[in-house]
Write a protein that holds these residues in place. Structure first.
Motif, PDB file in Angstrom:
ATOM      1  N   THR A   1       0.830  -1.208   0.000  1.00 18.56           N
ATOM      2  CA  THR A   1       0.000   0.000   0.000  1.00 18.56           C
ATOM      3  C   THR A   1       0.861   1.253   0.000  1.00 18.56           C
ATOM      4  OG1 THR A   1      -1.735  -1.183   1.208  1.00 18.56           O
ATOM      5  CG2 THR A   1      -1.822   1.212   1.221  1.00 18.56           C
TER       6      THR A   1
ATOM      7  N   ALA B   1       1.321   4.194  -2.915  1.00 15.65           N
ATOM      8  CA  ALA B   1       1.087   5.621  -2.704  1.00 15.65           C
ATOM      9  C   ALA B   1       2.298   6.453  -3.117  1.00 15.65           C
ATOM     10  CB  ALA B   1       0.745   5.877  -1.235  1.00 15.65           C
TER      11      ALA B   1
ATOM     12  N   PRO C   1       0.664  12.956   1.583  1.00 19.57           N
ATOM     13  CA  PRO C   1      -0.106  11.700   1.605  1.00 19.57           C
ATOM     14  C   PRO C   1       0.715  10.506   2.076  1.00 19.57           C
ATOM     15  CG  PRO C   1      -0.586  12.934  -0.395  1.00 19.57           C
ATOM     16  CD  PRO C   1       0.546  13.631   0.270  1.00 19.57           C
ATOM     17  N   VAL C   2       1.986  10.435   1.665  1.00 19.31           N
ATOM     18  CA  VAL C   2       2.839   9.333   2.093  1.00 19.31           C
ATOM     19  C   VAL C   2       3.157   9.457   3.576  1.00 19.31           C
ATOM     20  CG1 VAL C   2       5.034   8.173   1.691  1.00 19.31           C
ATOM     21  CG2 VAL C   2       3.796   9.180  -0.223  1.00 19.31           C
TER      22      VAL C   2
ATOM     23  N   LEU D   1       0.181   8.462   5.607  1.00 20.16           N
ATOM     24  CA  LEU D   1      -0.014   7.016   5.583  1.00 20.16           C
ATOM     25  C   LEU D   1       0.929   6.322   6.568  1.00 20.16           C
ATOM     26  CD1 LEU D   1      -1.714   4.881   4.195  1.00 20.16           C
ATOM     27  CD2 LEU D   1       0.046   4.689   2.430  1.00 20.16           C
TER      28      LEU D   1
ATOM     29  N   ASP E   1      -6.403  11.272  -0.824  1.00 28.74           N
ATOM     30  CA  ASP E   1      -5.577  10.134  -1.210  1.00 28.74           C
ATOM     31  C   ASP E   1      -6.328   8.848  -0.900  1.00 28.74           C
ATOM     32  OD1 ASP E   1      -2.774   9.047  -1.939  1.00 28.74           O
ATOM     33  OD2 ASP E   1      -3.222   8.060  -0.041  1.00 28.74           O
TER      34      ASP E   1
ATOM     35  N   ALA F   1      -5.439   5.676  -0.520  1.00 32.76           N
ATOM     36  CA  ALA F   1      -4.832   4.785   0.475  1.00 32.76           C
ATOM     37  C   ALA F   1      -5.030   5.326   1.886  1.00 32.76           C
ATOM     38  CB  ALA F   1      -3.351   4.597   0.163  1.00 32.76           C
TER      39      ALA F   1
END
Length: 615
Positions: free
Chosen positions: A322, A326, A435-436, A439, A471, A473
């Motif tokens: 995942t 991303a 976003p990363v 996550l 995002d 994910a």
């Protein structure tokens, strides 16, 4: 003594001077008149908040409660004597053939019940005095207000009487002095006393436990709005706070965080703008500044102890799929196959297998995975399609393994989520990297809150959640936390200013639907119809959230609706305010605490009045 101090303060040597004039029933003070009523009778059966109409009276009232705990031995002796008198009177009436007095029988039953509760430690006995001082500009207006208050008390089954020839004593008893100068008290047990205190709102009925938080003051009355997300029969512990920009949603969220910490709730915050760092520093919390140079990172390859997750190896491998998806974008079927083979090989080179006994070894990092992919791409026995896919992944991962933010993902896990308050700040991350980073932070938080080490209420606060919902994910992780958090005693707080983005996505609707507590502040006109339909607001409630002043909110919990305005103490306000002018003033105060005044002399000079002493 109190009267002498009042005379001295007013500058009048006599009690009947211009500042205080005493009548048989009323008292003229400071240009107005007042009269005190003594509460001498109470209803037998009441519920929480039953006296709220009295507290929300539109006129000026001073209501004082004087609680004096009675020692248990004294209480038991008093109740025993009272029961003896009541039972003796009942037997005498029966022997003489009189009709049974229902009030006498009820009083005997109540005395027996209270005695049992005190004997078993389930309650205590108090001497309670309640006094009401009514204020008005003129004597004629005072008479009208007194009649209205007496009528209101009668509707609540309360008996009141004026403080005849004790106007001064009654007035003093309602001042914030803690002095009961009247001495008219009744005996009550703990439950009866608790039902009288103005700590509940009649519009909000809820079971309150040890994690109760006071949100603010009821906008329709003077009662307090208290709510407990972790206790009672709520479907879940989640909450959403929706408002337009500048309506006060972050202020309310930080106030809830501060008060949740006071009642033992562990809090973790995903903070996109660094608004919670001052609060964390003040209360001794931990701040993880992702993307900041020299700051520790979170290694997504780290494995949990086998005692916490027996499927830790498989879970890590799935999360890495995942995360890398991303990072680099969509993965084809061939990409996923190559990536899965590379992940297993990377762990194997570090001596880690599916055997939990190997999980305590040093975990690999993202650079190790890139090296394995490079080997797969150049190995002679690798199929041509797999080799191209591996080489492509190496190139797409290069910004995260050798770029400016490689330390965030390509180093050992030097920081952990835990403690009473943890703030994961994303302020130093570029927009394209957030976003990363989110996550990785959500994964670390999920791993922590699902630990089996300690069972305690936990709160996960996600500010500016619309950034995550963009995002897929991160949105899936947020929805998973919203659905499964209750099983781990976790409450998710989602804060966002873009209601359209939340309600416009399927995963956003999942987050909203799985929030038992919903708080709406002022909404933008273009989002008002959408919010009205989603939360089933009435016309009055829609008008409230459309025209609410800054900070005012509507709490929605199923069929219960109550408007409130958050109120913070000065100490809380200093920690949670985000107003630029106030923050600048606070920084200036910290840099120059004496405001330009010369620093006070040292201790030796202080002891001598700041003067030099010979010898």
């Amino acid at each position: 003594m109190i009267l002498r101090k009042l005379r001295e303060r007013s500058g009048s040597p006599e009690l009947g001077g211009p500042a205080i004039h005493v009548g048989s029933r009323h008292l003229r003070v400071g240009g107005g008149v007042c009269q005190t009523l003594l509460v001498i009778g109470y209803p037998r059966d009441v519920s929480a908040g039953w006296a709220e109409p009295l507290f929300s009276y539109p006129g000026q009232l001073d209501i004082s409660f004087h609680l004096d705990p009675v020692p248990a031995p004294t209480a038991a002796q008093q109740l025993r004597r009272r029961r003896a008198r009541l039972e003796s009177a009942h037997r005498t009436s029966t022997a003489q053939g009189r009709v049974e007095d229902p009030h006498q029988v009820t009083a005997a039953m109540d005395a027996a019940e209270i005695a049992d509760r005190i004997a078993t430690g389930q309650g205590r006995l108090f001497r309670v005095g309640v006094y009401i001082t009514v204020h008005a500009p003129t004597l004629e207006m005072l008479d009208g207000h007194v009649q209205q208050v007496r009528a209101l008390c009668s509707s609540l089954l309360m008996d009141v009487t004026p403080a005849m020839f004790r106007a001064v004593e009654g007035w003093i008893s309602t001042l914030p002095l803690g002095t009961d100068a009247v001495g008219t008290a009744r005996s009550m047990d703990t439950d009866a006393v608790a039902s009288m205190l103005p700590f509940s709102s009649p519009e909000l009925v809820a079971d309150l436990g040890e994690t109760t938080v006071v949100y603010g003051i009821n906008t329709h009355s003077s009662g307090l709005v208290a709510w407990d997300r972790f206790y009672g029969d709520l479907d879940n512990h989640n909450s959403v706070i929706l408002a337009r920009s500048g309506a006060g949603k972050s202020y309310l969220a930080k106030l809830e965080v501060v008060r949740s910490l006071m009642v033992g709730v562990e809090v973790t915050v995903i903070d996109p703008e660094g608004e919670y760092t001052r609060l964390a520093d003040a209360v001794g919390g931990t701040v993880l500044r992702l993307g900041s140079p020299g700051q520790p990172g979170l290694n997504p390859f780290s494995l949990p102890p086998a005692t916490e997750d027996e499927q830790g190896f498989t879970t890590r491998a799935l999360f890495l799929h995942t995360l890398i998806g991303a990072m680099v974008g969509d993965l084809s079927t061939t990409d996923r196959t190559v990536l899965d083979r590379a992940i297993v090989t990377t762990y194997a080179q570090a001596g880690i297998t599916r055997d939990p006994a190997t999980w305590n070894r040093a975990a690999p990092v993202l650079g190790d995975l890139a090296a394995v992919l490079e080997e797969l791409a150049t190995a002679p026995d690798t199929e041509e399609g797999f080799a191209r896919a591996a080489q492509d992944l190496v190139g797409r991962l290069e910004p995260f393994t050798q770029g400016s933010h490689a330390d965030l993902f390509n180093g050992p896990s030097d920081s952990t989520v835990g403690g009473h308050l943890t703030v994961v700040s994303l302020r130093d991350l570029p927009d394209e990297m957030r976003p990363v980073g989110v996550l990785v932070a959500l994964d670390a938080i999920w791993r922590h809150v699902t630990t089996r080490a300690e069972a305690r209420p936990r709160m996960v606060v996600v500010d500016e959640a619309w950034l995550l919902l963009q995002d897929p994910a991160a949105a899936r992780y947020l929805a998973r936390l919203a659905k499964a958090g209750r099983k781990h005693w976790v409450g998710l707080t989602v804060i966002t200013q873009d209601v359209g983005d939340v309600l416009g996505s399927a995963l956003g609707k999942v987050v909203i639907a799985n929030a038992a507590t919903q708080i709406l502040l002022k909404q933008a006109p273009q989002n008002l119809d959408m919010a009205r339909e989603a939360f089933q607001l009435s016309d009055g409630e829609s008008h409230l959230v459309g025209t609410a002043p800054r900070g005012s909110a509507l709490l929605v919990a199923g069929h219960q609706r109550v408007g409130f305005h958050p109120v913070a103490s000065p100490a809380e306000h200093r920690l949670i305010t985000s107003d630029p002018a106030e923050l600048a003033a606070l920084r200036a105060e910290e840099e120059d605490p004496y405001g330009g005044v010369p620093e006070p002399p040292d201790s030796e000079a202080k002891a001598t009045g700041g003067q030099e002493v010979d010898g």
